[in-house]
Design an enzyme around this catalytic site. Sequence first.
Site, PDB file in Angstrom:
ATOM      1  N   LYS A  49      35.111  34.965  49.586  1.00  0.00           N
ATOM      2  CA  LYS A  49      35.519  34.804  50.974  1.00  0.00           C
ATOM      3  C   LYS A  49      34.360  34.289  51.855  1.00  0.00           C
ATOM      4  O   LYS A  49      34.579  33.681  52.881  1.00  0.00           O
ATOM      5  CB  LYS A  49      36.031  36.128  51.548  1.00  0.00           C
TER       6      LYS A  49
HETATM    7  C1  LIG Z   1      40.575  37.376  48.164  1.00  0.00           C
HETATM    8  C2  LIG Z   1      40.219  37.464  46.764  1.00  0.00           C
HETATM    9  C3  LIG Z   1      41.038  36.927  45.769  1.00  0.00           C
HETATM   10  C4  LIG Z   1      42.367  36.280  46.071  1.00  0.00           C
HETATM   11  O1  LIG Z   1      42.232  35.064  46.749  1.00  0.00           O
HETATM   12  P1  LIG Z   1      43.459  34.449  47.566  1.00  0.00           P
HETATM   13  O2  LIG Z   1      42.915  33.273  48.257  1.00  0.00           O
HETATM   14  O3  LIG Z   1      43.911  35.529  48.507  1.00  0.00           O
HETATM   15  O4  LIG Z   1      44.508  34.124  46.564  1.00  0.00           O
HETATM   16  C5  LIG Z   1      40.601  37.002  44.457  1.00  0.00           C
HETATM   17  N1  LIG Z   1      39.449  37.610  44.136  1.00  0.00           N
HETATM   18  C6  LIG Z   1      38.644  38.143  45.067  1.00  0.00           C
HETATM   19  C7  LIG Z   1      37.382  38.823  44.641  1.00  0.00           C
HETATM   20  C8  LIG Z   1      38.992  38.082  46.403  1.00  0.00           C
HETATM   21  O5  LIG Z   1      38.190  38.616  47.319  1.00  0.00           O
END
Ligand SMILES: *Cc1c(COP(=O)(O)O)cnc(C)c1O
Length: 498
Positions: A113
């Site tokens: 993120k």
């Molecule tokens: C948010 C997240 C995901 C999922 O990603 P999306 O874009 O919501 O599909 C997968 N792995 C981790 C570690 C995340 O923080």
Amino acid sequence: MQEITYHSTRDNSLKLTASQAILQGLSEDGGLFVPSEIPTLDIPMEKLARMDYRQTAYEVMKLFFTDFTEEELKNCIERAYDSKFDTSEIAPLEKHGDAWFLELYHGATIAFKDMALSILPHLMTTSARKKGITNEIVILTATSGDTGKAALSGFADVAGTKIIVFYPKDGVSPIQKKQMVTQRGDNTFVVGINGNFDDAQTGVKNIFGDRKLGQELDRAGYQLSSANSINIGRLIPQVVYYVYSYAKLLERGVIQNGDPINVVVPTGNFGNILAAYYAKRMGTPIRKLICASNENKVLYDFFRTGTYDRNREFILTSSPSMDILISSNLERLIWLCAGGSDQQVRLFMDQLAQTGVYTLPEEMRGGLSAFCGYYADEEETAESIRNYYRHDGYVIDTHTAVAAHVYDQYRQETGDETPTVIASTASPYKFTRSVLAAIDPKYAGEDDFVLIDRLHELSGMKIPRAVEEIRTAPVLHRTICEKSEMEKAVRKFLRICD
Ligand SMILES: *Cc1c(COP(=O)(O)O)cnc(C)c1O
């Protein structure tokens, strides 16, 4: 350069600039902003192969954010992808076993993120400046764990902003929780709710949809915006690393220009994999987008049957950031499948809201052909962590492990040997307990911070700054509320009467 505008998946008649869409986050009709067109990369891949992350970021983002000047956009990029990342590559690619792991966890909060949330505050404040906005921007976010901390860390002490984060009180890892409740910055507010991530997300959506509250906020000098993965200012920066990884594979001679690659993405809200799809639509030769789910396998079922059905038990797994039954960003793909029909999207989303189910008719499923869905259960996830560790000492986190298992399964089923990039979405240090339990049950009884040292001994991987910092940090946020009281919590923090 071609001008790109943005409109809602539920109302094609809207026409916003990128900066308006970034500021607003979600459309008032509940829809998501989509670009009028997905632009084509206008620079040869051989040239991209020689570029660093920031240069690549500029080449991709300039095509979407067409109302930003070169100087504005470069400035945002430089402030985002700097020494907050512990490697100048920003998103290194590492080969282990048969796959290329695209490590997206070298930022401030050691999860992918950060890739988007380190730039979003700059895109937002730049957008506000461009629009002559004087209201303070209030970021309202629901988190399944990682978004929250990444958003808090991105927005903390950014002038002209406040940030409010809701997380499911019992639905995040102890380290994720500690990361959030120790957040500094007078403009930050962290609230645990008695409910799951979907409850938090629904509550946030309701607050956004409340016109009366919006007017009251405006009078008080505030305007809401979203840092959730539905914001176009999050989605587009994520397109960058798929283009970048293709270019880097080309630079290293793993592929020839034009050769296809596959990508496997551990998926929750469908933002990350949708970004990969945008990269494909821009001209990056990606053949298959392999959507990896955990036991909350709504998307797996959807890709097999065309029916999206959220009516099922919500399962807490060792990959909590993927414990999601409503994948918001899917709406953007549905819109593309429906040939851009806002009316169709409204119909499906009404059905989803009312009955929890909708079915894409056969003739609309062509748009899904680049995707396929697989899932891993808890045992398979743990096994995958164990296998990679035993193979060459490489330690992956639980989310990445879901994808790694899915990749093995996909290859066995299809025999497809196309070079494959696995989006590695979190550092194993973020989910230490589950990671170590997968490697050896003897670690079960130990304290979280002891486990961090154990993981260090085992893997030799440097303990990230983000983890060192929270060892001793004081808890600064203790608010807990019911899922029905989220609006009240917002009012309280902003000092607006009911
Ligand atoms: C948010 C997240 C995901 C999922 O990603 P999306 O874009 O919501 O599909 C997968 N792995 C981790 C570690 C995340 O923080």
